[in-house]
Design a protein around this motif. Structure first.
Motif, short mmCIF file in Angstrom:
data_model
loop_
_atom_site.label_atom_id
_atom_site.label_comp_id
_atom_site.label_asym_id
_atom_site.label_seq_id
_atom_site.Cartn_x
_atom_site.Cartn_y
_atom_site.Cartn_z
N ILE A 91 -6.17 -11.43 10.79
CA ILE A 91 -6.35 -10.05 10.35
C ILE A 91 -6.87 -10.01 8.92
CG2 ILE A 91 -4.52 -9.12 11.83
CD1 ILE A 91 -2.72 -9.01 9.30
N GLU A 92 -7.42 -8.87 8.58
CA GLU A 92 -7.62 -8.49 7.19
C GLU A 92 -6.94 -7.14 7.05
OE1 GLU A 92 -11.69 -7.73 6.07
OE2 GLU A 92 -11.96 -6.27 7.67
N ILE A 93 -6.45 -6.85 5.87
CA ILE A 93 -5.80 -5.57 5.60
C ILE A 93 -6.64 -4.88 4.53
CG2 ILE A 93 -3.72 -4.43 4.78
CD1 ILE A 93 -2.21 -7.01 5.80
N VAL A 94 -7.28 -3.79 4.92
CA VAL A 94 -8.18 -3.06 4.04
C VAL A 94 -7.48 -1.78 3.57
CG1 VAL A 94 -10.35 -1.79 3.92
CG2 VAL A 94 -10.26 -4.00 5.10
N ILE A 95 -7.24 -1.72 2.27
CA ILE A 95 -6.64 -0.53 1.67
C ILE A 95 -7.74 0.20 0.91
CG2 ILE A 95 -4.91 0.32 0.04
CD1 ILE A 95 -3.52 -2.48 0.43
N VAL A 96 -7.92 1.47 1.22
CA VAL A 96 -8.90 2.28 0.49
C VAL A 96 -8.15 3.43 -0.17
CG1 VAL A 96 -11.04 3.58 0.60
CG2 VAL A 96 -10.70 1.65 2.15
N ASP A 97 -8.07 3.35 -1.49
CA ASP A 97 -7.34 4.34 -2.27
C ASP A 97 -8.28 5.47 -2.69
OD1 ASP A 97 -5.01 5.30 -3.78
OD2 ASP A 97 -6.36 4.99 -5.46
N ASP A 98 -7.85 6.68 -2.40
CA ASP A 98 -8.67 7.86 -2.67
C ASP A 98 -8.27 8.54 -3.99
OD1 ASP A 98 -10.75 9.58 -2.10
OD2 ASP A 98 -9.55 10.89 -0.81
N CYS A 99 -8.35 7.77 -5.08
CA CYS A 99 -8.07 8.28 -6.43
C CYS A 99 -6.62 8.73 -6.62
CB CYS A 99 -9.02 9.42 -6.80
SG CYS A 99 -10.76 8.97 -6.76
N SER A 100 -5.69 7.90 -6.18
CA SER A 100 -4.27 8.22 -6.34
C SER A 100 -3.91 8.38 -7.81
CB SER A 100 -3.41 7.11 -5.73
OG SER A 100 -3.53 7.10 -4.34
N THR A 101 -2.91 9.22 -8.06
CA THR A 101 -2.42 9.43 -9.42
C THR A 101 -1.01 8.87 -9.59
OG1 THR A 101 -1.62 11.63 -8.81
CG2 THR A 101 -3.85 11.48 -9.76
N ASP A 102 -0.49 8.22 -8.56
CA ASP A 102 0.82 7.57 -8.67
C ASP A 102 0.63 6.05 -8.74
OD1 ASP A 102 0.14 6.85 -6.08
OD2 ASP A 102 1.91 7.74 -5.13
N GLU A 103 1.61 5.28 -8.36
CA GLU A 103 1.56 3.81 -8.47
C GLU A 103 0.99 3.13 -7.23
OE1 GLU A 103 4.57 5.54 -9.19
OE2 GLU A 103 3.83 5.69 -11.23
N THR A 104 0.24 3.85 -6.41
CA THR A 104 -0.32 3.28 -5.19
C THR A 104 -1.10 2.00 -5.45
OG1 THR A 104 -0.41 5.41 -4.04
CG2 THR A 104 -1.92 3.72 -3.28
N THR A 105 -1.97 2.01 -6.44
CA THR A 105 -2.79 0.81 -6.68
C THR A 105 -1.95 -0.34 -7.20
OG1 THR A 105 -3.44 1.67 -8.86
CG2 THR A 105 -4.96 2.05 -7.04
N ASP A 106 -0.89 -0.07 -7.95
CA ASP A 106 0.01 -1.13 -8.41
C ASP A 106 0.67 -1.83 -7.22
OD1 ASP A 106 -0.56 -0.49 -11.05
OD2 ASP A 106 1.18 0.83 -11.24
N VAL A 107 1.14 -1.04 -6.26
CA VAL A 107 1.77 -1.60 -5.06
C VAL A 107 0.74 -2.43 -4.29
CG1 VAL A 107 2.84 -1.03 -2.84
CG2 VAL A 107 3.46 0.28 -4.89
N ALA A 108 -0.44 -1.89 -4.10
CA ALA A 108 -1.49 -2.60 -3.36
C ALA A 108 -1.86 -3.92 -4.05
CB ALA A 108 -2.71 -1.71 -3.21
N GLU A 109 -2.00 -3.89 -5.36
CA GLU A 109 -2.37 -5.09 -6.10
C GLU A 109 -1.29 -6.17 -6.01
OE1 GLU A 109 -3.26 -3.65 -10.02
OE2 GLU A 109 -5.23 -2.91 -9.40
N LYS A 110 -0.04 -5.76 -5.98
CA LYS A 110 1.06 -6.73 -5.84
C LYS A 110 0.90 -7.51 -4.52
CE LYS A 110 5.49 -5.89 -4.45
NZ LYS A 110 6.81 -5.26 -4.46
N PHE A 111 0.57 -6.80 -3.45
CA PHE A 111 0.40 -7.46 -2.16
C PHE A 111 -0.88 -8.28 -2.09
CE2 PHE A 111 3.83 -4.70 -1.08
CZ PHE A 111 4.49 -5.36 -0.06
N ALA A 112 -1.93 -7.81 -2.74
CA ALA A 112 -3.19 -8.56 -2.75
C ALA A 112 -3.02 -9.90 -3.45
CB ALA A 112 -4.29 -7.73 -3.40
N LYS A 113 -2.16 -9.95 -4.46
CA LYS A 113 -1.89 -11.22 -5.17
C LYS A 113 -1.11 -12.19 -4.29
CE LYS A 113 -1.97 -9.26 -9.79
NZ LYS A 113 -1.16 -8.74 -10.89
N LEU A 114 -0.31 -11.66 -3.38
CA LEU A 114 0.53 -12.49 -2.51
C LEU A 114 -0.18 -12.94 -1.24
CD1 LEU A 114 3.84 -10.41 -2.72
CD2 LEU A 114 3.32 -12.57 -3.89
#
Length: 104
Positions: free
Chosen positions: A38-61
């Protein structure tokens, strides 16, 4: 061709907007599937909360996690369409940011 062999069988597509509260559990459920092609594709639509921080944590892992950020807010439907554009899998499984997948 050799590029065909490197394409994942399934893309788990997660279009998201201000989903930080739920995204961690969602991503854990996607990563922990027993089917691993699989690949997991996250597309963030200009979130103003910590969405990208959470996504980046998983991308590093996990190298299967790919993050894309829209430059301008597209809205629900166009963000879903954008997530299809970034998907390279033979099949696409949409996963909403507040959903989880049972192990399979």
């Amino acid at each position: 061709s050799s590029t065909r062999m490197t394409m994942p069988k399934v893309t788990i597509s997660i279009p998201t907007y201000n989903g930080a509260l739920y995204l961690e559990e969602c991503l854990e459920s996607a990563i922990n599937q027993t089917f691993s092609d699989i690949e997991i594709v996250i597309v963030d639509d200009c979130s103003t909360d910590e969405t990208t921080d959470v996504a980046e944590k998983f991308a590093k892992l996990d190298k299967r996690v790919k993050i894309f950020r829209n430059k301008v807010r597209l809205g629900l439907v166009e963000n879903w369409n954008r997530s299809i554009q970034y998907s390279t899998g033979q099949w696409i499984k949409f996963l909403c940011q507040d959903d989880v997948l049972y192990e399979a």
